[in-house]
Scaffold this motif. Sequence first.
Motif, PDB file in Angstrom:
ATOM      1  N   VAL A  90       0.643  -1.185   0.078  1.00  0.00           N
ATOM      2  CA  VAL A  90       0.030  -0.132  -0.201  1.00  0.00           C
ATOM      3  C   VAL A  90       0.766   1.352  -0.014  1.00  0.00           C
ATOM      4  CG1 VAL A  90      -0.193   0.041   2.637  1.00  0.00           C
ATOM      5  CG2 VAL A  90      -2.197   0.977   1.008  1.00  0.00           C
ATOM      6  N   ASP A  91       0.491   2.395  -0.667  1.00  0.00           N
ATOM      7  CA  ASP A  91       1.116   3.347  -0.983  1.00  0.00           C
ATOM      8  C   ASP A  91       2.368   3.649  -1.772  1.00  0.00           C
ATOM      9  OD1 ASP A  91      -0.665   5.221   0.208  1.00  0.00           O
ATOM     10  OD2 ASP A  91       0.453   5.057   2.199  1.00  0.00           O
ATOM     11  N   HIS A  92       2.653   2.554  -2.390  1.00  0.00           N
ATOM     12  CA  HIS A  92       3.969   2.421  -3.115  1.00  0.00           C
ATOM     13  C   HIS A  92       3.872   3.060  -4.544  1.00  0.00           C
ATOM     14  CE1 HIS A  92       6.676  -0.497  -0.302  1.00  0.00           C
ATOM     15  NE2 HIS A  92       6.312   0.275   0.196  1.00  0.00           N
ATOM     16  N   GLY A  93       2.603   3.437  -4.954  1.00  0.00           N
ATOM     17  CA  GLY A  93       2.306   4.058  -5.946  1.00  0.00           C
ATOM     18  C   GLY A  93       1.753   3.452  -7.039  1.00  0.00           C
ATOM     19  N   LYS A  94       0.929   2.389  -6.824  1.00  0.00           N
ATOM     20  CA  LYS A  94       0.168   1.594  -7.828  1.00  0.00           C
ATOM     21  C   LYS A  94      -0.722   2.420  -8.667  1.00  0.00           C
ATOM     22  CE  LYS A  94      -3.056  -1.328  -7.106  1.00  0.00           C
ATOM     23  NZ  LYS A  94      -3.759  -2.675  -6.755  1.00  0.00           N
ATOM     24  N   SER A  95      -1.822   3.189  -7.880  1.00  0.00           N
ATOM     25  CA  SER A  95      -2.585   4.054  -8.783  1.00  0.00           C
ATOM     26  C   SER A  95      -1.961   5.168  -9.315  1.00  0.00           C
ATOM     27  CB  SER A  95      -3.639   4.511  -7.760  1.00  0.00           C
ATOM     28  OG  SER A  95      -4.063   3.612  -6.801  1.00  0.00           O
ATOM     29  N   THR A  96      -0.814   5.675  -8.996  1.00  0.00           N
ATOM     30  CA  THR A  96      -0.229   6.618  -9.584  1.00  0.00           C
ATOM     31  C   THR A  96       0.232   6.263 -10.921  1.00  0.00           C
ATOM     32  OG1 THR A  96       0.196   7.728  -7.373  1.00  0.00           O
ATOM     33  CG2 THR A  96       1.397   8.588  -9.515  1.00  0.00           C
ATOM     34  N   LEU A  97       0.918   5.044 -10.703  1.00  0.00           N
ATOM     35  CA  LEU A  97       1.539   4.405 -11.978  1.00  0.00           C
ATOM     36  C   LEU A  97       0.310   4.057 -13.045  1.00  0.00           C
ATOM     37  CD1 LEU A  97       3.792   3.349 -13.693  1.00  0.00           C
ATOM     38  CD2 LEU A  97       3.688   1.263 -12.385  1.00  0.00           C
TER      39      LEU A  97
ATOM     40  N   ILE B 187      11.920   7.452  -7.480  1.00  0.00           N
ATOM     41  CA  ILE B 187      13.333   7.550  -7.322  1.00  0.00           C
ATOM     42  C   ILE B 187      13.705   9.084  -7.269  1.00  0.00           C
ATOM     43  CG2 ILE B 187      14.159   5.422  -8.483  1.00  0.00           C
ATOM     44  CD1 ILE B 187      14.204   7.439 -11.038  1.00  0.00           C
ATOM     45  N   ASP B 188      12.675   9.963  -7.408  1.00  0.00           N
ATOM     46  CA  ASP B 188      12.764  11.499  -7.370  1.00  0.00           C
ATOM     47  C   ASP B 188      13.203  11.689  -5.713  1.00  0.00           C
ATOM     48  OD1 ASP B 188       9.780  12.469  -6.415  1.00  0.00           O
ATOM     49  OD2 ASP B 188       9.816  10.394  -7.369  1.00  0.00           O
ATOM     50  N   LEU B 189      12.658  10.746  -4.822  1.00  0.00           N
ATOM     51  CA  LEU B 189      12.572  11.308  -3.394  1.00  0.00           C
ATOM     52  C   LEU B 189      14.028  11.356  -3.170  1.00  0.00           C
ATOM     53  CD1 LEU B 189      10.034   9.051  -1.683  1.00  0.00           C
ATOM     54  CD2 LEU B 189       9.845  11.377  -1.970  1.00  0.00           C
TER      55      LEU B 189
END
Length: 603
Positions: free
Chosen positions: A15-22, A134-136
């Motif tokens: 959860v929150d690793h960016g699935k929806s964003t991707l 990877i931008d973090l």
Amino acid sequence: IPIYRIRNFSIIAHVDHGKSTLADRLLEHTGAIKANSGHSQVLDKLQVERERGITVKAQSASIIYKYKEENYLLNLIDTPGHVDFSNEVSRSLSACQGVILLVDANEGVQAQTVANFYLAFGNDLVIVPVLNKIDLKNADPDRVCKQLQTLFDIEPTQVLRISAKLGVGIDDVLEAIIERLPAPKVNRQSAFKALLFDSWYDRYRGVLSLIYIKDGDVNVGDQITYYHTKKSYEVKTLAVLRPQEENVKKLVAGQIGLIGCNMRSSQEAHIGDTIHKINVDIEPLPGFKPARPMVFAGIYPFDQSQHVSLRNAIEKLVLNDSAVTVAVDTSPALGQGWRLGFLGLLHLEVFSQRLQQEYDAEPILTAPSVTYKLKLKETKQTIKQGDVIYVSNPVHFPDYLQIAEYYEPMVIGTIITPDKYLGSVISLCMEKRGVQRNATNIDNDRVMLQFDLPLCEIVLDFHDTLKTISSGYASFDYEDNGYQQTHLVKLQILLNGTPVDELSSIIHSSRVDVIGRKMVSSLKDIIPRQLIQIAIQAVVNGKVIARETLKAYRKDVTAKLYGGDVTRRMKLLAQQTAGKKRMRAIANVSLPREAFIDVLKRS
Ligand code: GDP
Ligand code: MG
């Protein structure tokens, strides 16, 4: 589009690793949706999903991507983000040939990453590992690559590095899907056969099913049959999701699409069922397993006047979620209500949250319980020899003299934690009767632990406690692991010698003393003093194991008035009577409803 230019895939992630964003970025990039359309996360349709950032219902989208001068059809199948829904996840995965394993480059591999990896691996899918964010500033992709190598044997050279938020590396992801995934193994010449992997209710068109066409084709107007229910329908609607619905006349093998046939109840659309043409013999697709509820909770309207609206709200939700089981239940204290069964804790939470959003008052939810399995003795009372029964409601727990063997549901829990919290995490698991399976160092200061744990020990506050003792850094996930023999007892609470059914519970025998004492002492605090003395007892198999006495006391609400105003005095007396009405009398003891609610939520 020819079969060799089709790819079906899912994104799996903690959860929150960016699935929806991707997913959004992939759709934007291929022109399926406009960039910055204001809707973040197009695929997360439900409000709960937006608030909690988890995907509950699988949704899909078909996109066209140009690669080396040719158009490819990429079917993105969005899976629910949690292993509570592992049934739904694995159904969705059976329509795929590969997955994107998305990992936050800052947080690294988490418990759900591990669970999801094994689900995909076990289904023989191609895994495309992708590091996101990877931008973090704190991103440490090399370290996360190392974790993937240690845990899953993934070559660091195979790992893509992207920022879904900034849209960096999106083409690499799309190309990797085309290059690394095989085309679906389907046959357009064979008889029509499709896998149902999701369904939802539409007010106008009835139940819509999301299907993966394995063989042949289907047309609007065809007569079709659902293999396991044996019911037949005429196809009214066919559509592809782009991600908006786009009606089509025909769907062919390799495609993912929506089918609507005026079905009135979601109970007819079993996830995992096979659909075929009427009167055509086919071999059903594997993977059909009706969802089995694991966790139960009682639900009651706060006030009986809200009974009808609560019932309507539950019915509406169940239309969309055939995995929830519903049985009518009555409690002398809480009135008429229901006992609901869920796939797991998160499923329960999501359901009750949706209920609260659609239903204006907060319903009362009792503490969750699990289903125990009991083997009965061969006595006269039992119907058959060695009968096995399943019990989740303490009221239905048989007398201990009738029970030969006790079994409780078990899970395998996976925990990933920084090693400085290792000691407290292990103590917590031991306290919950956990048995350690293994421990793996996944990098210099992170450990993955696996424990066998009884499900009933994690349904209450395990996750919250784990987060607290690890300052939020430990992650947890679990999978079912069947039943294991154990020893259980029914703990009863008696008020002046009369048992109070709704306060009884089924617990492990090692817990009896602690829980019994806790129950009676909290009841002593909660029950208001009354005209008579009250004995509060915890009883197991006829033996009293804890006892408290609440002394008699006359609550004189008018004592503080100096003679005074008569109307004021009358008003106060009236208030006291009204207060009494909301009480339940047990053996001359009045129990305020709040006391029940309090105890039932905590027990
Ligand atoms: P999901 O739970 O896996 O669906 O995760 P979401 O797509 O909802 O993303 C969780 C959070 O991470 C959101 O606040 C996103 O904006 C953020 N996020 C997603 N991708 C990136 C990224 O590449 N970089 C950064 N900095 N944040 C991201
Ligand atoms: Mg999401």
